[in-house]
Enzyme design. Sequence first.
Site, PDB file in Angstrom:
ATOM      1  N   SER A 126     -20.590 -40.102 -48.250  1.00 38.85           N
ATOM      2  CA  SER A 126     -21.781 -39.257 -48.140  1.00 38.85           C
ATOM      3  C   SER A 126     -23.046 -40.051 -47.810  1.00 38.85           C
ATOM      4  O   SER A 126     -23.077 -40.793 -46.834  1.00 38.85           O
ATOM      5  CB  SER A 126     -21.943 -38.445 -49.429  1.00 38.85           C
ATOM      6  OG  SER A 126     -22.788 -37.343 -49.249  1.00 38.85           O
ATOM      7  N   ASP A 457     -17.373 -33.750 -46.340  1.00 35.90           N
ATOM      8  CA  ASP A 457     -17.930 -34.776 -47.205  1.00 35.90           C
ATOM      9  C   ASP A 457     -16.950 -35.090 -48.341  1.00 35.90           C
ATOM     10  O   ASP A 457     -16.556 -34.215 -49.100  1.00 35.90           O
ATOM     11  CB  ASP A 457     -19.253 -34.249 -47.782  1.00 35.90           C
ATOM     12  CG  ASP A 457     -20.065 -35.296 -48.496  1.00 35.90           C
ATOM     13  OD1 ASP A 457     -19.471 -36.114 -49.216  1.00 35.90           O
ATOM     14  OD2 ASP A 457     -21.304 -35.291 -48.342  1.00 35.90           O
TER      15      ASP A 457
END
Length: 603
Positions: A126, A457
Site C-alpha cells: 500500500s 491493495d
Amino acid sequence: MSDRSSCDQWRLRRQQAWLYPRASTSLCLLQQVICSAKSQPGTCDESSDIRIHFGISDKEKAAMKNRGKHISKALKSLGLNARKVPVVSVLVSGGGLRAAIACQGVLSELSHVGLLDMVTYIAGVSGSTWCMSSLYSQSDGWKDLEKAENELRRRLKEDSWDLSVSEDKLCEAAERDDYSLTDFWSYSVVYYLTKELLDTCLSCASEESEMGTVPYPIFATIDHYLKFGGKEKILNAWFEFTPDWAGYSTLGSSTPGAYVSTTHCGSEFEGGKLIKQKPERDFSYLRGLCGSALADMNTNLITIWDNIWKFIFGSDTQEKMPITDPEGVMKAIKDQLFNLISSFVINGHCSGDSLKNLQCIMTGNKQFSDAETLTEQMMGHLHEASPHQQRQFILDLLEKTFQPYLDKKSSSFSSFVKKTCHCILHWKWGTTNNFLYKYGDSGDKFLTDQKNMYLMDAGLAINSAYPLVLPPVRNTEIILSFDFSEGDPFETIKATEKYCKACCIPFPPVDDFKLDQEAKAPSDFYIFEGENAPVVMHFPLFNKVNCGSEEVIEHRHKTYSTFHFRNYSDTEVSQLLEDSKANVRNNKDRIFMNICKLAEAIS
C-alpha cells in the site's frame, strides 16, 4: 513426473486451497507437493510464455548472489569477515501518505547508520510502495536518500498537483479496455497525495537490482477473486510484482508459483501463450494498484465522487460552474446522486428516497428536465427492476445530468467520465488480463476461466508483505518489520502467525494477550524468535519511546490518519520523518547485533 502432471498438481493445489483453506488440508497435501517440486523444479512447460515454478527467477537468483557480495563487503568494512551473509528482508507496511513518508524516513536512517547495505529485500504494501516506487523509478534514487527525502518534502510543501495534468492522464487511461477505478485512483487521488507522477516502469529497475547495488524490491497486491472467493481468507491470494516477473507467489513446499514476465503482465494470454502484447503499466498505476485501500468502501466512494465532480465542474464549483447556483441546487443534486450510487454499490439496490429527493430538486429546472423525466420513470419501475436495470437507470441518469457540461468538454473527457461512472456502479478495481486464461483444463473458475483478474491493495489481507518473504525459496533469516498501520500496531504480526500456521511456514510464536496489553502504548522494538523460523524485529511507528506518552501517541494517530486527504504542513512532515528515523536510530545496535549473530564469520 511428466510436465503435464506437474501442471495438474499446481492447478489441484490452487483449487483445493480455495475449497479447503485450512492448516489440516495443507498438511495432507504437503508430501504430494514436495514430491512434485523435487521431480519437476522450475518451469512446467518450456513452450509456454508463463512459468509454473518452485523458487525464484534466474534473474532474482543472480541479484541475490550479487547482493550477497555487496553485503559481505559492507560487513567486512565493519570488521566482520563473513563466509555467509544472512538474508535480511525489510517490510514496510501500508498506511496511506503516513506510510509513504515514514518509509522514506526509515530508509534514509537505515542508509545513514550503514544498515541499508546489509538489506537483501524490501517488500512493501500500500502506501509504502509510493515511497519505494519513487526511489526505484530513478537510476540514482538510492545513491542519496537524504536528497530523496528533501525532494519529498519540497513536493509536499509546494503542492505540485495539477488538475489539468491529472485530467489528461485519466483521459489517456480511459482509452484502455482494462480501465478501472484503479486508474482513477492512481492519476487523481494518489497523484494528489504524493504530488508526483511516475511514467517509468518497474522492469526498468531490473538491471540495477540484478547488479545487487540496491535491495531487491517486491511490490505486494492480492487477487480479488481468491481473497473473497470463499468464506475464509484465502491463503493463495498474494500476487507479487518484482523487476523481473509478476504473479502468484510460491508458498514454499505447499504451492508453486505462477508467473509471467513483468513486462508482459497485463498483456493478453490464452492457453499459456502471449497473443497480444500491451505496454507495461507505469509506476503511477502500480501505486494505485498497491495502494487503493486507504479506507472502507464508503470513504473510497466519497473520495472518487468528489473528484469526479471536481473534474467536471472545476476545483471550486461555485466559481467555475457554468451556471450560477445561488440556492445550492447543484450541491443538493450532487449529494442525492451520491446517496443513490452509494445505496446501489453497497446495498445492491437504488434508494427510493434519493429518487424522490432528486425529482423534487430538479422539478422546474430546465437544465435538468430530461433527468427529471428519467427519475420519474425510475421511481415508477423501481420495485420490479432487476439490479442490472437499476444500474443502467443510474448510468442514464448520470449521463443526462452531466450532459450539458460534458458537451462543453472533449469527447475523450466525456468518455472518461462515462467509463468511470460505469466502473463505480460495477465497483471494478485492478482490472488486468489474466495470464492464466484457458491454461490447462482444470476448470478452476478462479484461475483459468476468467479472462480478467482483479488485483487489489494487499492491506486488505495483511498490512505487511510477510507472505512474500517468508517462504523458504527466499531464505529470509531476519525480518525488519516497520509497521505504519493505524490501530493495533501488532495486527500484522498476529495475522501473519495465523497465516503461517495455515500454510505450514515456520514463524516465531506470538503472545497475543501480551501484545494486546501493550497495543495503546507499545515500545519501539520487539523481537520474535523461534525454532527454524526467521528472527522478526518489529518496530511500531508511534510508541512510548519516540512519543513519550500514550496521549502523544493518540494525538499522532489523529494527526496522521490513514483517511487523511489534506496536505500535511512541513512541520508535520518533519515530525513524521523524525519519528520513523528514531525507531531505526535507537535500535541500530540491536539490528546489527542480530545480523552479526547469523552471519557465519571466517575464523
